[in-house]
Design an enzyme around this catalytic site. Structure first.
Site, PDB file in Angstrom:
ATOM      1  CE  LYS A  18      -1.597  -4.303   3.139  1.00 58.54           C
ATOM      2  NZ  LYS A  18      -1.834  -5.558   2.407  1.00 58.54           N
TER       3      LYS A  18
ATOM      4  CB  SER B 120      -0.899  -0.003   1.238  1.00 57.89           C
ATOM      5  OG  SER B 120      -1.508   1.248   1.433  1.00 57.89           O
TER       6      SER B 120
ATOM      7  CE1 TYR C  24      -3.975  -2.232   5.043  1.00 59.08           C
ATOM      8  CE2 TYR C  24      -3.551   0.038   4.400  1.00 59.08           C
ATOM      9  CZ  TYR C  24      -3.775  -1.281   4.058  1.00 59.08           C
ATOM     10  OH  TYR C  24      -3.804  -1.645   2.737  1.00 59.08           O
TER      11      TYR C  24
END
Length: 335
Positions: free
Chosen positions: A152, A124, A148
């Site tokens: 990643k 991402s 989040y």
């Protein structure tokens, strides 16, 4: 190739399954259905005109993954599975580290057991954090602002360490910007469980009357119209990028981080206006205060993808808006 797609019935996984099948690969979908439905499998089969394999399971189940890799003679893995809501990650960070990081470790262990060392990882653009300069290049410092994004980045770093330790590993980490839209058939698209976290599903739900209005968070950013600007990329272009990454890894070893974006941004109001124009419908909206952590602009430099993968985004904002509503109307009809 025989390709395993973890999270294969999800939004991006299902569209990638279509593209890989059309390239002649045999896909196996592996998903716990926490944010998708098994009916997606039949819809994929409807589009490609042949069956594809599906295994219901969680990526933290190393034994099931190992058995699946062996049963379907998997050659390469495209790893989508993981939690992906930025706001939720701040509320439940341990869930995100467990599902995303531990799930990836489980997958790597299963792959090592079976001697499979080719992976395309669904990363991402959130790994960059607040932009120091635009457009964002892969060399930009990584400083994610939420669990989040950090999950990643942790996975990217693990995969990089893995490739450094064993030259047989071939890994591409694809850093997505903002995927939107649906397949032209309208049979598959973005259907999040609960309240959507992304702009386009909210717009389509307002357009069909599921919601009375859209909230636009912030109208005082230093942008052309005061609303946030993001790099929206059609999900089918994103899917094409995964196919290109697998082709690249046939000849290239090591670890590679590559942006997938269009290279320019659209504001929230531009997206709303485009949607209204091409679909001939109204999208009532009101302004709300900025959300914590949002930045004014965020868009990619996709030059590395062009150079290494011979890939670039082909579909425009109008295509994204038309396909998104077509899918939403099909969902409404089926419900």
């Amino acid at each position: 190739m025989n390709v395993l797609l973890t999270g294969g019935t999800g939004y991006i996984g299902s569209h990638t399954a279509l593209v890989l099948s059309q390239f002649g690969h045999q896909v196996t979908l592996f998903d716990n259905l926490s944010n998708s439905k098994k009916s997606v499998v039949a819809r994929i089969e409807n589009i490609i005109g042949r069956s594809c394999s599906f295994v219901e399971g969680d990526v933290c189940d190393t034994a099931l993954l190992t058995a699946t890799l062996a049963e379907y003679s998997i050659d390469a893995v495209v790893h989508f599975a993981g939690l992906k809501a930025v706001g939720e990650s701040s509320e439940n960070p341990i869930d995100y580290y467990f599902n995303n990081v531990q799930g990836s470790i489980s997958l790597i262990k299963a792959m090592e057991t079976q001697g499979i060392r080719t992976m395309v990882f669904s990363s991402s653009a959130t790994v960059y954090g607040s932009p120091q300069q635009l457009p964002l290049k892969e060399e930009h410092p990584t400083d994610p602002a939420n669990p989040y994004g950090r999950s990643k980045l942790h996975i990217e770093e693990m995969l990089n360490d893995l490739a450094q330790s064993n030259q047989d590993w071939r890994v591409v980490c694809l850093r997505y910007f903002n995927p939107v839209g649906a397949h032209d058939s309208g049979l598959i698209g973005e259907q999040p469980q609960g309240t959507p976290n992304n702009l386009m599903p909210l717009i389509t739900q307002v357009a069909v009357g599921q919601r009375s209005e859209l909230r636009v968070f912030g109208n005082d950013y230093p942008t052309g119209d005061g609303t946030g600007v993001r790099d929206y990329i059609h999900v089918m272009d994103l899917a094409d990028g995964h196919a290109a990454a697998l082709e690249f890894l046939k000849e290239s070893s090591g670890w590679h981080a590559i942006n997938l974006g269009t290279g320019f941004g659209h504001s929230v109001l531009e997206v709303i206006q485009a949607f209204k124009t091409v679909n001939g419908c109204e999208v009532p909206y009101r302004f709300a205060p900025r959300r914590i952590g949002d930045v004014p602009e965020y868009y990619a430099d996709p030059g590395k993808a062009g150079k290494l993968l011979n890939w670039s985004a082909k579909r425009g904002l109008d295509d994204m808006c038309i396909s998104a509503l077509k899918y939403q109307n099909l969902v409404e009809k089926a419900s």
